[in-house]
Motif scaffolding. Structure first.
Motif, PDB file in Angstrom:
ATOM      1  N   ILE A 235       0.849  -1.200   0.000  1.00  0.00           N
ATOM      2  CA  ILE A 235       0.000   0.000   0.000  1.00  0.00           C
ATOM      3  C   ILE A 235       0.882   1.245   0.000  1.00  0.00           C
ATOM      4  O   ILE A 235       2.027   1.203   0.471  1.00  0.00           O
ATOM      5  CB  ILE A 235      -0.957   0.018   1.208  1.00  0.00           C
ATOM      6  N   PRO A 236       0.381   2.368  -0.527  1.00  0.00           N
ATOM      7  CA  PRO A 236       1.207   3.574  -0.627  1.00  0.00           C
ATOM      8  C   PRO A 236       1.373   4.329   0.689  1.00  0.00           C
ATOM      9  O   PRO A 236       2.304   5.116   0.841  1.00  0.00           O
ATOM     10  CB  PRO A 236       0.463   4.424  -1.660  1.00  0.00           C
ATOM     11  N   ASP A 237       0.453   4.098   1.637  1.00  0.00           N
ATOM     12  CA  ASP A 237       0.471   4.859   2.886  1.00  0.00           C
ATOM     13  C   ASP A 237       0.144   3.914   4.042  1.00  0.00           C
ATOM     14  O   ASP A 237      -0.869   3.216   4.008  1.00  0.00           O
ATOM     15  CB  ASP A 237      -0.585   5.974   2.795  1.00  0.00           C
ATOM     16  N   PRO A 238       0.981   3.860   5.085  1.00  0.00           N
ATOM     17  CA  PRO A 238       0.728   2.925   6.186  1.00  0.00           C
ATOM     18  C   PRO A 238      -0.608   3.142   6.888  1.00  0.00           C
ATOM     19  O   PRO A 238      -1.196   2.205   7.429  1.00  0.00           O
ATOM     20  CB  PRO A 238       1.892   3.167   7.158  1.00  0.00           C
ATOM     21  N   SER A 239      -1.113   4.363   6.897  1.00  0.00           N
ATOM     22  CA  SER A 239      -2.397   4.635   7.569  1.00  0.00           C
ATOM     23  C   SER A 239      -3.562   3.951   6.855  1.00  0.00           C
ATOM     24  O   SER A 239      -4.628   3.743   7.435  1.00  0.00           O
ATOM     25  CB  SER A 239      -2.654   6.139   7.656  1.00  0.00           C
ATOM     26  N   LEU A 240      -3.359   3.575   5.600  1.00  0.00           N
ATOM     27  CA  LEU A 240      -4.403   2.889   4.839  1.00  0.00           C
ATOM     28  C   LEU A 240      -4.708   1.512   5.432  1.00  0.00           C
ATOM     29  O   LEU A 240      -5.819   1.009   5.320  1.00  0.00           O
ATOM     30  CB  LEU A 240      -3.983   2.770   3.370  1.00  0.00           C
ATOM     31  N   SER A 241      -3.742   0.919   6.106  1.00  0.00           N
ATOM     32  CA  SER A 241      -3.943  -0.396   6.709  1.00  0.00           C
ATOM     33  C   SER A 241      -5.086  -0.367   7.716  1.00  0.00           C
ATOM     34  O   SER A 241      -5.972  -1.230   7.707  1.00  0.00           O
ATOM     35  CB  SER A 241      -2.652  -0.861   7.387  1.00  0.00           C
ATOM     36  N   ASP A 242      -5.105   0.625   8.596  1.00  0.00           N
ATOM     37  CA  ASP A 242      -6.169   0.731   9.600  1.00  0.00           C
ATOM     38  C   ASP A 242      -7.533   0.939   8.946  1.00  0.00           C
ATOM     39  O   ASP A 242      -8.541   0.398   9.400  1.00  0.00           O
ATOM     40  CB  ASP A 242      -5.893   1.883  10.576  1.00  0.00           C
ATOM     41  N   VAL A 243      -7.551   1.721   7.881  1.00  0.00           N
ATOM     42  CA  VAL A 243      -8.808   1.964   7.164  1.00  0.00           C
ATOM     43  C   VAL A 243      -9.337   0.667   6.576  1.00  0.00           C
ATOM     44  O   VAL A 243     -10.531   0.340   6.710  1.00  0.00           O
ATOM     45  CB  VAL A 243      -8.614   3.019   6.048  1.00  0.00           C
ATOM     46  N   LEU A 244      -8.458  -0.103   5.946  1.00  0.00           N
ATOM     47  CA  LEU A 244      -8.870  -1.354   5.328  1.00  0.00           C
ATOM     48  C   LEU A 244      -9.372  -2.357   6.363  1.00  0.00           C
ATOM     49  O   LEU A 244     -10.351  -3.072   6.134  1.00  0.00           O
ATOM     50  CB  LEU A 244      -7.722  -1.957   4.524  1.00  0.00           C
TER      51      LEU A 244
END
Length: 200
Positions: free
Chosen positions: A168-177
């Motif tokens: 993923i391009p941004d680590p914060s996207l993990s929590d969103v997913l």
């Protein structure tokens, strides 16, 4: 199996009900015959006006004011806690849990009885095949959340447990997913392990 999202997707449409004049003996017979713990009480127009449950009947057996009741209308609990068919499954589950309820009458916009949803009905979401859950998640993630080509997300589901991985391009996207995956009906748990794409 279709996506189970609303009360209408899981409720029982054939409903046993009583009216205000139904004798208590008939209420008990119906509960025993159909193996249910409560009956909605409806008006002559079909609107839900109360609910009579095993708990109400036990109060009568204990004596007190309830002991004089002879009909469903005299012993029913009012107002009835109801839910609409388009309500979300999670919302109906919260309503049941807060009220310690086993069943909820399902009503239309006019308050008329259209079904009943039980705790068992709400648990049907956990019977979804893993592949159905995985397919819904893939569609959700790739068509709505992540612009084409900006990330690589793999979805694996086993016994309702979702594993997400990829780049993923941004680590914060993990929590969103992870949060999004938890909202999909039938998901038991979610784990994620992503690498972050480092710009060249």
């Amino acid at each position: 199996m279709k996506h189970l999202r609303t009360v209408d997707d899981v409720m029982t449409h054939a409903v046993i009900s009583a009216n205000r004049r139904t004798p208590l003996k008939d209420v008990v017979k119906a509960m025993r015959q159909w193996r249910i713990s409560a009956l909605p009480v409806v008006s002559d127009e079909g609107r839900v006006v109360g609910v009579i449950s095993e708990a109400d009947l036990l109060l009568k057996a204990q004596g007190g004011d309830e002991s004089r009741a002879v009909s469903a209308g005299q012993l029913m609990t009012v107002p009835a806690v109801t839910v609409t068919g388009n309500a979300g499954i999670a919302g109906a589950a919260r309503l049941m849990a807060r009220g310690h309820l086993k069943r909820l009458p399902v009503v239309d916009d006019d308050g008329s009885l259209v079904g009943v949803v039980s705790r068992g009905d709400l648990l049907k979401i956990y019977l979804r095949p893993d592949e159905d859950i995985a397919q819904e998640l893939r569609e959700l993630i790739m068509t709505r959340l992540i612009p084409a080509g900006s990330a690589t997300v793999y979805v694996h589901v086993s016994d309702g447990i979702v594993r997400l991985n990829g780049i993923i391009p941004d680590p914060s996207l993990s929590d969103v997913l992870v949060r999004i995956a938890r909202t999909v009906p039938g998901v038991v748990d979610v784990t994620a392990r992503f690498d972050t794409e480092v710009p060249a």
